[in-house]
Structures are given as C-alpha cells and as structure tokens.
Design an enzyme around this catalytic site. Structure first.
Site, PDB file in Angstrom:
ATOM      1  N   SER A 238       0.854  -1.191   0.000  1.00 48.42           N
ATOM      2  CA  SER A 238       0.000   0.000   0.000  1.00 48.42           C
ATOM      3  C   SER A 238       0.887   1.238   0.000  1.00 48.42           C
ATOM      4  CB  SER A 238      -0.910  -0.007   1.222  1.00 48.42           C
ATOM      5  OG  SER A 238      -0.140   0.270   2.373  1.00 48.42           O
ATOM      6  N   LYS A 239       0.208   2.361  -0.048  1.00 47.24           N
ATOM      7  CA  LYS A 239       0.880   3.653  -0.154  1.00 47.24           C
ATOM      8  C   LYS A 239       1.976   3.850   0.887  1.00 47.24           C
ATOM      9  CE  LYS A 239      -1.620   7.565  -2.045  1.00 47.24           C
ATOM     10  NZ  LYS A 239      -2.879   8.269  -1.903  1.00 47.24           N
ATOM     11  N   ARG A 240       1.729   3.316   2.075  1.00 43.06           N
ATOM     12  CA  ARG A 240       2.734   3.592   3.107  1.00 43.06           C
ATOM     13  C   ARG A 240       4.056   2.873   2.841  1.00 43.06           C
ATOM     14  NH1 ARG A 240       2.538  -0.588   6.873  1.00 43.06           N
ATOM     15  NH2 ARG A 240       0.815  -1.954   6.350  1.00 43.06           N
ATOM     16  N   GLY A 242       5.467   3.132  -0.062  1.00 43.48           N
ATOM     17  CA  GLY A 242       6.090   3.908  -1.134  1.00 43.48           C
ATOM     18  C   GLY A 242       5.126   4.001  -2.298  1.00 43.48           C
TER      19      GLY A 242
END
Ligand code: GLU
Length: 468
Positions: A238-240, A242
């Site tokens: 997921s976004k966290r 990268g």
C-alpha cells in the site's frame, strides 16, 4: 477456441501496480495465444467511481503499452442488459424477491452468531409470494442446495466448495441496481471471456459466479487467481510502503518496460532469467508458473532493472521518455544537443530518468548557481588562469569534437603541470554548475562551442569577483 482475457478495474483510484500486474498477465496470456484482451471499467459503484480514476487507468494502460483489443467497456452503459438477465433468472426460478428488512437480517445474524453458526441468509423468502405489494425488495440468486463447485484454478490448483457453504446472494439491490457478482458474470459471458485472470481477493466470489453462469447456461471460463503483492513488512502493498501508482513510477523516472519486466517477474519465473523483452514475456509467459504464494515488492530490484533498461535500450527510445521529464522541468529539448546523445553520455551514471533529467538541464539552459561545495573545493585563487588557458585552447579549435576537446584539456594540464583533476573539475563546475557530469570531453562536445566559451567566461569573472 480463441483466448479472450480481460482486465476489469473498478475506477476508484489510480492504477495500482498490483492491478497493473494482473492486467499484464491477462494481456500476455492473450498475446501468447493470439487471442484478444478486453478492458472493462467496472463503474457500477456510483459513489466511489470517478471519471478521474477512469482517466488515470486509461493513462496508466497507455503508458505501460498494454493495448486492449476491445473496449474500454463501461458497466454503467450496460444496465439494461443486466436487468434483462435478472429478469431471466427470476423467470427461470433461479432468482427470487426477498423482502427481509434490515432488522430481520440483523436479528438472523445475531441468532446465528449466538449459536456459533456461520452467518448466512437462510432462504426465508425463497417461496414467499408477495401478496401485499409495494414492499421494499431485493433480488437474490437461488444457490443450489447441494453438490459442490469445483474450480480448477490455473494458479491455485483445485478448489472445491460445497454449495451448502454458499447462501443466496443479492444480485439486485432494492433500487434495482445490479450487484458486482451479477455484472461480472453477465459481462464475462457476453464478452466471451475464456480466461479470468484476477487478484486472489476475488477467489471467494468465484464459486458464486460459477453457479450464476451455470444457471444462465454459459460456458465456464478458466480461472487463474493471482496472489497479492506484499510490502517488505509482509502487509499488503500500500501507499505507506512507497509508490504504488503506476503513474507515480513514470513521474519517478522509470521506463514502462522496466516496470513491466519487474512486474512479470514478481510471482512468475522462467528459469533464472531476469531480463525479458515484451516479446520474450509474451512467448514465455505461463499461468501455471505463477507462484501460489504472495510476492514481496522490492524497490531496489526495480531500480536495478530500470538502470539495465536505461543502459541497454535504444537511446532514441529512452530519449522519448526523457523528453517528457525535460518538459516537466520547463526545458525544450530542441534547444540543445540531440537528447539521444545525452542519453548515451548519461546512461551509465543515472538509474532513473529523473536523475538523468535533473543532471542534464545544463545542456539546455543556463544554471543560476554553482554547487556550493564544489565551488569551495575547486574555485580557488589561480583557477581563473587555468580556465583562461582552457578558453584559449577551445577558442582556437576548428573542429569541435570529442578528440580535440580531450587534447586541449590534457595539454593544458600538462603545460601547467597540474594533474588532470585540477583542470577538469573546475572546468566541469564552470560549464555544468556542479562537479558531476559525463566525461568532460563528451560534456563539452554536447554543450557546444558557444555555451562552453560563455560559461567559462562567466566562471572566470565569478572567481575573480570572489577574490576581491
Ligand atoms: N472490478 C474488480 C476489481 O477491481 C475486478 C473484478 C474481476 O476481475 O472479476 O477488483
């Protein structure tokens, strides 16, 4: 039988690398078998779907070069067809109206939980005739009571689900709108999809979809459920972790082929081969060789691959992508050296096109400042004279090409009894603004006579102004 695959994203965000990998597998499978690849936008969730996401998906597909043979189809354009199929299932007795209220369903669930049963709809309305009329109602699919659904998944192997495990699924909401499992089934059937390749987050839907397909007398597709992609911490990517959006990789300076090569290898292998051209991939890709377990995204490896592609692709091709990055930085690449030549000069040093663009701006426009550290180290008293001598040498050159430029730098160092670095570094800072560039002779060649001489003059004046 001709192969037909599809990619069926819901437009509720950007094109995620996980989605891109599923799309790639579907695309490759169709290519390999001379089949067709369909793009279908599953936009029936009107609250979460946006035109912006549709555009982002189309842009991502185009950038990756995953051309579709049919589509994009939009599910919101097919509501009449879904109604027709819902009516057909009702008429056949394979679906029925359910009048249960939210409260009744909640009470049922609570009772089942208290009895330690798996919460499921109990089929209460299966045989209810509506005598009252006007009540709110949904449509449920009448799932078979016994028997089992067998899926010979091309990735996961055989999956068997007893029909008793499945309850009667809602196929139309109370406002009449069709639900996900219904629309997917109707589309896969109407579009003649032969191979459903998708994320394994859908594996629980598959037995239900198969039962609906059977009720409709449709040919069943082959299923291949691809495991998800994890971040380095083992959680779903997921976004966290990268960048996860395909277009973010473009913005970060990746070549689409490098990302495709990375994605194809993520959970699929062919011996220990790492580099695959698109043609290789299409020739060698096999669904049966896709890993059963989830794969971990490795940014370092993607970066390594990107560098391989930057170094080994046709410089003109790399230049076309670099040109976009130059444009983003307000630089017009026609105002300077041939970008493909810049690629050749820079490709060993730059792992991304962002690095390459940032490190090539000086070929196209004057810079405002010199790098502080480089100035402190190399623009010392006396260096103005070194630059002056170089200027004389360059000015006298009739032929502005690499070899004579090389000779001027060497001869100047020799004459002044300086080691090469003491001459080349100040010169480099003078013309590029920093101490990092390709070989100095190539840098000067690409920069051209006018810019080189003008920048040396500016640097001489700068050093002299510092000295006073
Ligand atoms: N629209 C679904 C999704 O984006 C995919 C459905 C499918 O591939 O069957 O997750």
């Amino acid at each position: 039988m001709s192969v037909i695959t599809r990619f069926a994203p819901s437009p509720t965000g950007y094109l995620h690398v996980g989605g891109a990998r599923t799309a790639l597998f579907s695309w490759l499978y169709a290519r390999k078998h001379g089949g067709r690849f369909i793009l279908r936008i599953e936009d029936t969730d009107l609250e979460r779907s946006t035109q912006e996401s549709v555009n982002a998906i189309l842009e991502g597909m185009t950038w990756l070069g995953l051309e579709y043979d049919e589509g994009p189809f939009y599910q919101t354009h097919r509501f009449d067809r879904y109604q027709q199929v819902i009516q057909q299932l009702l008429d056949q007795g394979d679906a029925y109206y359910c009048y249960c209220s939210r409260e009744e369903l909640d009470a049922l669930r609570e009772r089942q939980m208290a009895d330690k049963e798996k919460p499921r709809y109990d089929g209460k309305c299966r045989d209810v005739e509506d005598n009252e009329g006007g009540r709110e109602r949904v449509v449920r699919f009448r799932n078979p009571d016994d028997g089992e659904v067998v899926i010979d998944d091309r990735v996961k192997g055989r999956i068997v689900v007893a029909n008793q495990e499945l309850d009667d699924l809602i196929i139309a909401r109370s406002d009449g709108s069709p639900t996900y499992n219904l629309t997917v089934v109707v589309d896969d059937m109407d579009m003649g999809v032969t191979h459903v390749i998708r994320g394994d987050d859908h594996v629980n839907n598959t037995p239900r979809q198969i039962n609906i397909l059977k009720a409709l007398g449709a040919q069943l597709p082959v299923y291949a459920h691809v495991p998800m992609i994890l971040g380095p911490d083992g959680a779903r990517l997921s976004k966290r972790h990268g960048a996860v959006s395909v277009m973010q990789y473009r913005d970060d300076g990746y070549l689409p082929e490098a990302l495709l090569n990375y994605l194809v290898r993520l959970g699929w292998s062919h011996g220990d081969q790492e580099l695959f051209s698109i043609d290789d991939m299409a020739r060698l890709f096999e669904l049966d060789k896709v890993n059963v377990s989830a794969s971990t995204f490795n940014t370092e490896k993607l970066l390594w691959l990107n560098h391989q592609y930057i170094m080994n692709s046709d410089p003109a091709h790399v230049a076309r992508h670099l040109s976009w990055h130059m444009g983003e930085r307000g630089v017009d690449p026609s105002q300077g050296p041939d970008l493909a030549e810049v690629v050749k000069a820079q490709r060993e040093r730059c792992k991304t096109l962002v690095d390459m663009a940032n490190d090539s701006l000086y070929f196209y426009r004057d810079f405002d400042n010199y790098d502080d550290k480089a100035v402190k180290k190399h623009f010392k008293a006396g260096v103005d004279d070194v630059l002056q001598q170089l200027h004389h040498g360059f000015e006298a050159l009739a032929d502005w090409s690499v070899e004579p430029l090389h000779r001027v730098v060497h001869d100047t160092a020799e004459r002044l009894q300086l080691n090469l670095g003491k001459v080349a570094q100040p010169l480099r800072i003078a013309v590029c603004g920093s101490g990092a560039s390709p070989a100095i002779d190539i840098t000067l060649f690409l920069l051209g006579r006018d810019k080189t001489l003008a920048r040396i003059e500016t640097a001489i004046a700068y050093i002299r102004s510092m000295a006073v």
